[in-house]
Design a protein around this motif. Structure first.
Motif, PDB file in Angstrom:
ATOM      1  N   VAL A  18       0.976  -1.059  -0.041  1.00  9.49           N
ATOM      2  CA  VAL A  18       0.076   0.120  -0.016  1.00  9.49           C
ATOM      3  C   VAL A  18       0.906   1.425  -0.095  1.00  9.49           C
ATOM      4  CG1 VAL A  18      -1.434   1.265   1.220  1.00  9.49           C
ATOM      5  CG2 VAL A  18      -2.169  -0.765   0.832  1.00  9.49           C
ATOM      6  N   THR A  19       2.052   1.191   0.854  1.00 10.67           N
ATOM      7  CA  THR A  19       2.810   2.083   0.897  1.00 10.67           C
ATOM      8  C   THR A  19       3.531   2.941  -0.363  1.00 10.67           C
ATOM      9  OG1 THR A  19       3.279   1.451   3.513  1.00 10.67           O
ATOM     10  CG2 THR A  19       4.465   3.256   1.994  1.00 10.67           C
ATOM     11  N   THR A  20       3.691   1.890  -1.005  1.00 14.15           N
ATOM     12  CA  THR A  20       4.790   2.077  -2.149  1.00 14.15           C
ATOM     13  C   THR A  20       3.904   2.232  -3.475  1.00 14.15           C
ATOM     14  OG1 THR A  20       6.316  -0.016  -2.002  1.00 14.15           O
ATOM     15  CG2 THR A  20       6.454   0.717  -4.290  1.00 14.15           C
ATOM     16  N   PHE A  21       2.604   1.828  -3.201  1.00 16.29           N
ATOM     17  CA  PHE A  21       1.314   2.155  -4.414  1.00 16.29           C
ATOM     18  C   PHE A  21       1.176   4.046  -4.380  1.00 16.29           C
ATOM     19  CE2 PHE A  21      -0.883  -1.095  -7.262  1.00 16.29           C
ATOM     20  CZ  PHE A  21       0.012  -2.226  -7.074  1.00 16.29           C
ATOM     21  N   LEU A  22       1.876   4.209  -2.679  1.00 16.22           N
ATOM     22  CA  LEU A  22       1.065   5.410  -2.940  1.00 16.22           C
ATOM     23  C   LEU A  22       2.083   6.495  -2.959  1.00 16.22           C
ATOM     24  CD1 LEU A  22      -1.328   5.482   0.372  1.00 16.22           C
ATOM     25  CD2 LEU A  22      -1.683   6.511  -2.309  1.00 16.22           C
ATOM     26  N   TYR A  23       3.040   5.806  -2.543  1.00 19.30           N
ATOM     27  CA  TYR A  23       4.684   6.448  -2.957  1.00 19.30           C
ATOM     28  C   TYR A  23       4.650   6.494  -3.988  1.00 19.30           C
ATOM     29  CZ  TYR A  23       9.613   7.336  -2.522  1.00 19.30           C
ATOM     30  OH  TYR A  23      11.507   7.683  -2.771  1.00 19.30           O
ATOM     31  N   PHE A  24       5.123   5.780  -5.102  1.00 25.12           N
ATOM     32  CA  PHE A  24       4.641   5.692  -6.746  1.00 25.12           C
ATOM     33  C   PHE A  24       3.951   7.196  -7.371  1.00 25.12           C
ATOM     34  CE2 PHE A  24       7.647   3.218  -6.293  1.00 25.12           C
ATOM     35  CZ  PHE A  24       8.689   2.092  -7.938  1.00 25.12           C
ATOM     36  N   GLU A  25       2.845   7.324  -6.637  1.00 22.59           N
ATOM     37  CA  GLU A  25       2.016   8.462  -7.449  1.00 22.59           C
ATOM     38  C   GLU A  25       1.866   9.031  -6.821  1.00 22.59           C
ATOM     39  OE1 GLU A  25      -1.186   8.623  -9.402  1.00 22.59           O
ATOM     40  OE2 GLU A  25      -0.372   7.188  -9.429  1.00 22.59           O
ATOM     41  N   GLN A  26       2.800   9.225  -5.508  1.00 21.23           N
ATOM     42  CA  GLN A  26       3.323  10.729  -5.378  1.00 21.23           C
ATOM     43  C   GLN A  26       4.260  11.544  -5.497  1.00 21.23           C
ATOM     44  OE1 GLN A  26       4.676  11.539  -0.675  1.00 21.23           O
ATOM     45  NE2 GLN A  26       6.323  11.457  -1.497  1.00 21.23           N
ATOM     46  N   ALA A  27       5.336  10.852  -6.141  1.00 19.88           N
ATOM     47  CA  ALA A  27       6.583  11.109  -6.848  1.00 19.88           C
ATOM     48  C   ALA A  27       6.399  11.563  -8.417  1.00 19.88           C
ATOM     49  CB  ALA A  27       7.121  10.228  -8.032  1.00 19.88           C
ATOM     50  N   ARG A  28       4.736  10.808  -8.872  1.00 17.11           N
ATOM     51  CA  ARG A  28       4.759  10.997  -9.739  1.00 17.11           C
ATOM     52  C   ARG A  28       4.104  12.541 -10.072  1.00 17.11           C
ATOM     53  NH1 ARG A  28      -0.303  11.456 -12.670  1.00 17.11           N
ATOM     54  NH2 ARG A  28      -1.787  10.346 -11.569  1.00 17.11           N
ATOM     55  N   LEU A  29       3.206  12.469  -8.982  1.00 12.71           N
ATOM     56  CA  LEU A  29       2.759  14.061  -9.144  1.00 12.71           C
ATOM     57  C   LEU A  29       3.267  15.276  -8.554  1.00 12.71           C
ATOM     58  CD1 LEU A  29      -1.393  12.703  -7.538  1.00 12.71           C
ATOM     59  CD2 LEU A  29      -0.667  13.813 -10.006  1.00 12.71           C
ATOM     60  N   VAL A  38      -8.539   3.143   5.708  1.00  9.66           N
ATOM     61  CA  VAL A  38      -9.095   4.914   5.691  1.00  9.66           C
ATOM     62  C   VAL A  38      -8.130   4.427   4.453  1.00  9.66           C
ATOM     63  CG1 VAL A  38      -7.912   7.334   6.514  1.00  9.66           C
ATOM     64  CG2 VAL A  38      -9.042   5.905   7.754  1.00  9.66           C
ATOM     65  N   ALA A  39      -7.482   3.788   4.400  1.00  3.56           N
ATOM     66  CA  ALA A  39      -6.454   4.047   3.119  1.00  3.56           C
ATOM     67  C   ALA A  39      -7.054   3.068   2.117  1.00  3.56           C
ATOM     68  CB  ALA A  39      -5.433   3.345   3.162  1.00  3.56           C
ATOM     69  N   ALA A  40      -7.927   2.155   2.192  1.00  4.44           N
ATOM     70  CA  ALA A  40      -9.112   1.888   1.102  1.00  4.44           C
ATOM     71  C   ALA A  40      -9.790   2.989   0.156  1.00  4.44           C
ATOM     72  CB  ALA A  40      -9.626   0.356   1.494  1.00  4.44           C
ATOM     73  N   ALA A  41     -10.450   3.951   1.352  1.00  2.89           N
ATOM     74  CA  ALA A  41     -11.608   4.958   0.919  1.00  2.89           C
ATOM     75  C   ALA A  41     -10.379   5.689  -0.089  1.00  2.89           C
ATOM     76  CB  ALA A  41     -11.247   5.200   1.984  1.00  2.89           C
ATOM     77  N   ALA A  96      -2.174  14.171  -1.237  1.00  2.00           N
ATOM     78  CA  ALA A  96      -1.351  14.789  -0.203  1.00  2.00           C
ATOM     79  C   ALA A  96      -2.028  14.416   0.696  1.00  2.00           C
ATOM     80  CB  ALA A  96      -1.320  16.292  -0.016  1.00  2.00           C
ATOM     81  N   VAL A  97      -4.057  14.776   0.911  1.00  2.07           N
ATOM     82  CA  VAL A  97      -5.020  14.216   1.410  1.00  2.07           C
ATOM     83  C   VAL A  97      -4.736  13.119   2.538  1.00  2.07           C
ATOM     84  CG1 VAL A  97      -7.479  13.778   2.528  1.00  2.07           C
ATOM     85  CG2 VAL A  97      -6.477  16.018   1.403  1.00  2.07           C
ATOM     86  N   VAL A  98      -4.723  12.074   1.152  1.00  2.00           N
ATOM     87  CA  VAL A  98      -4.981  11.002   1.742  1.00  2.00           C
ATOM     88  C   VAL A  98      -3.056   9.905   2.017  1.00  2.00           C
ATOM     89  CG1 VAL A  98      -4.336   8.572   0.049  1.00  2.00           C
ATOM     90  CG2 VAL A  98      -6.405  10.216  -0.593  1.00  2.00           C
ATOM     91  N   MET A  99      -1.857  11.113   1.699  1.00  2.00           N
ATOM     92  CA  MET A  99      -1.004  10.324   2.198  1.00  2.00           C
ATOM     93  C   MET A  99      -0.662  10.973   3.273  1.00  2.00           C
ATOM     94  SD  MET A  99       1.295   8.650  -0.007  1.00  2.00           S
ATOM     95  CE  MET A  99       3.375   9.448   0.586  1.00  2.00           C
ATOM     96  N   VAL A 100      -1.359  12.248   3.300  1.00  2.00           N
ATOM     97  CA  VAL A 100      -1.025  12.109   4.898  1.00  2.00           C
ATOM     98  C   VAL A 100      -2.075  11.543   5.805  1.00  2.00           C
ATOM     99  CG1 VAL A 100      -1.646  14.502   6.947  1.00  2.00           C
ATOM    100  CG2 VAL A 100      -0.424  15.180   4.842  1.00  2.00           C
ATOM    101  N   ALA A 101      -3.048  11.202   5.801  1.00  2.00           N
ATOM    102  CA  ALA A 101      -3.938  10.745   6.265  1.00  2.00           C
ATOM    103  C   ALA A 101      -3.087   8.819   6.649  1.00  2.00           C
ATOM    104  CB  ALA A 101      -4.907  10.243   6.273  1.00  2.00           C
ATOM    105  N   ARG A 102      -2.906   8.735   5.968  1.00  2.00           N
ATOM    106  CA  ARG A 102      -2.375   7.034   5.268  1.00  2.00           C
ATOM    107  C   ARG A 102      -1.172   7.319   6.683  1.00  2.00           C
ATOM    108  NH1 ARG A 102       2.278   5.052   5.642  1.00  2.00           N
ATOM    109  NH2 ARG A 102       2.912   5.505   3.451  1.00  2.00           N
TER     110      ARG A 102
END
Length: 431
Positions: free
Chosen positions: A249-260, A313-316, A331-337
């Motif tokens: 879960v962390t890696t999927f969000l990390y890659f999306e963060q880097a892309r955006l 929360v991460a699934a949502a 940013a909101v999802v990363m902060v919450a996760r």
């Protein structure tokens, strides 16, 4: 002053008077460790983007291979060094590494291979150093104490994680990257000294008459005992699956963060500032939750809530990103996760180890926290890159991420029930 601190902790957080010294030392251990690490984290993230977001999976793979190489060394240390001295050996080794990197950055600051090596190294250092710090607390405190005190001591990690980025922002100009690395090494040594105070407290308040003698003996076993222990125990294997899903879960969000972030902020200086701001918000929310929510939730609702709430929360969040793939939503999802992981998931995950034997608390736990975590990082990085390449649509990866988060939450709930069964059985046996 100690008496005043003890009375305040007792009234505000339910800390018993004789536990106050240990809580302050544990809080300080985490504060210094995380302050040193988080000073360097925004720089690491910027270095990752500088090499190209499309190449991040190679850095993740390098991190996993470096972790595999480091684990036999850790296993050798854990098998031959007195249980209470494992942290000192590990932190001394890492502090020496930091000094070497500081010298390298001074002599050749623009060397790309030094930068890439540092990215990989700090990722390995982070996992092992934090895992060993938690091993000390898991080893020192009884289950009943862990439920009351872990969240409060973990707040030191959040305060350090809040202080570290701020120190980096203010000091990187005057002392440079090399200066930050030297300062991080000093903070790491300070963290080891705080851990020493935790051990001394336990010796003054032993759990059992023979506990002091046990802690003076090495754990023994082979360098690969941690892996063997995990695969032999369904409970420890379940924790490994939980860690694997967490890392995915962390890696999927990390890659999306880097892309955006790369698309929105092309300037590396702006990227470092963005990462620093996110870190600051995350740690602020985490420390408030740890101080005023986590301990109370654990005592009233149990460990299961800590291990299930954040995955849901991460699934949502993944679903939200699938239909609104913007930097603001990310940013909101990363902060919450991330805030949820520090405040709830990490303390809950560590509580799972309070019911296992000492060897598992150090060796098996470290195997799960490092090899399993970084292996999952590497595999999920390639999976995410493959999905993006084939689907050409970020939504698909986000929907898959949501499904992974749901399985993660189910696994957390199952582990919490298993921990209660083991704890109840042990209490009945000792009655």
């Amino acid at each position: 002053m100690t008496g005043w601190i003890g009375r305040w902790l007792s009234r505000a957080f339910g800390v018993e008077r004789e536990e106050a010294g240990a809580v302050v030392a544990g809080f300080t251990m985490f504060f210094l460790l995380f302050a040193g690490y988080f000073m360097l984290r925004p720089v690491r993230e910027t270095m990752g983007i500088a090499g190209g977001v499309e190449n991040l999976q190679w850095l993740f793979t390098g991190t996993f291979l470096a972790t595999l190489a480091a684990m036999p060394l850790f296993g050798w240390i854990a098998g031959r060094v007195q249980r209470r001295r494992i942290l000192y050996w590990v932190y001394g080794f890492f502090a020496t590494n930091l000094v070497a990197f500081g010298v390298s950055f001074l002599s050749d600051p623009d060397n790309v291979w030094i930068a890439r090596t540092f990215y990989v190294w700090i990722s390995v250092f982070n996992m092992i150093a934090i895992s060993v710090a938690w091993s000390v607390l898991v080893d020192v405190f009884a289950v009943s104490q862990a439920k009351r005190l872990f969240a409060l001591m973990a707040a030191g990690a959040s305060l350090g994680g809040l202080t570290g980025p701020m120190l980096g922002v203010f000091l990187v100009g005057p002392i440079g990257h090399a200066g930050l690395i030297f300062l991080s090494a000093a903070l790491l040594i300070g963290s080891a000294l705080a851990a020493r105070q935790v051990h001394r407290w336990r010796e003054r308040h032993p759990l059992a008459p023979d506990e002091t003698a046990k802690r003076q003996r090495p754990l023994g076993g082979s360098p690969f005992a941690g892996a063997i222990e995990v695969f032999r125990s369904p409970y420890l294997l379940g924790i490994a699956v939980f860690v694997l899903l967490l890392a995915s879960v962390t890696t999927f969000l990390y890659f999306e963060q880097a892309r955006l972030v790369e698309a929105r902020f092309p300037d590396p200086v702006d990227q470092t500032r963005v990462f620093g701001i996110i870190d600051t918000i995350v740690q602020t929310l985490a420390i408030l939750s740890q101080l005023f929510l986590t301990g109370r939730i654990t005592q009233k609702l149990g460990v299961g809530v800590l291990l299930v709430a954040v995955p849901l929360v991460a699934a949502a969040g993944f679903l939200w990103l699938a239909f609104a793939p913007t930097f603001a939503v990310l940013a909101v999802v990363m902060v919450a996760r991330r805030a949820g992981e520090y405040a709830f998931v990490r303390p809950g995950r560590e509580m799972l180890y309070t019911v296992v034997d000492p060897e598992a608390k150090y060796k098996a736990k470290n195997f799960n926290d490092t090899v399993v975590y970084r292996g999952a990082d590497a595999v999920s990085a390639w999976v995410k890159a493959g999905i993006d390449m084939v689907a050409q649509q970020p939504m698909i990866a986000m929907l898959i991420g949501s499904a992974i988060a749901l399985v993660w939450g189910f696994t957390g709930g199952s582990l919490a029930r298993a921990q209660r069964r083991i704890e109840t059985a042990a209490a009945a046996e000792n009655a």
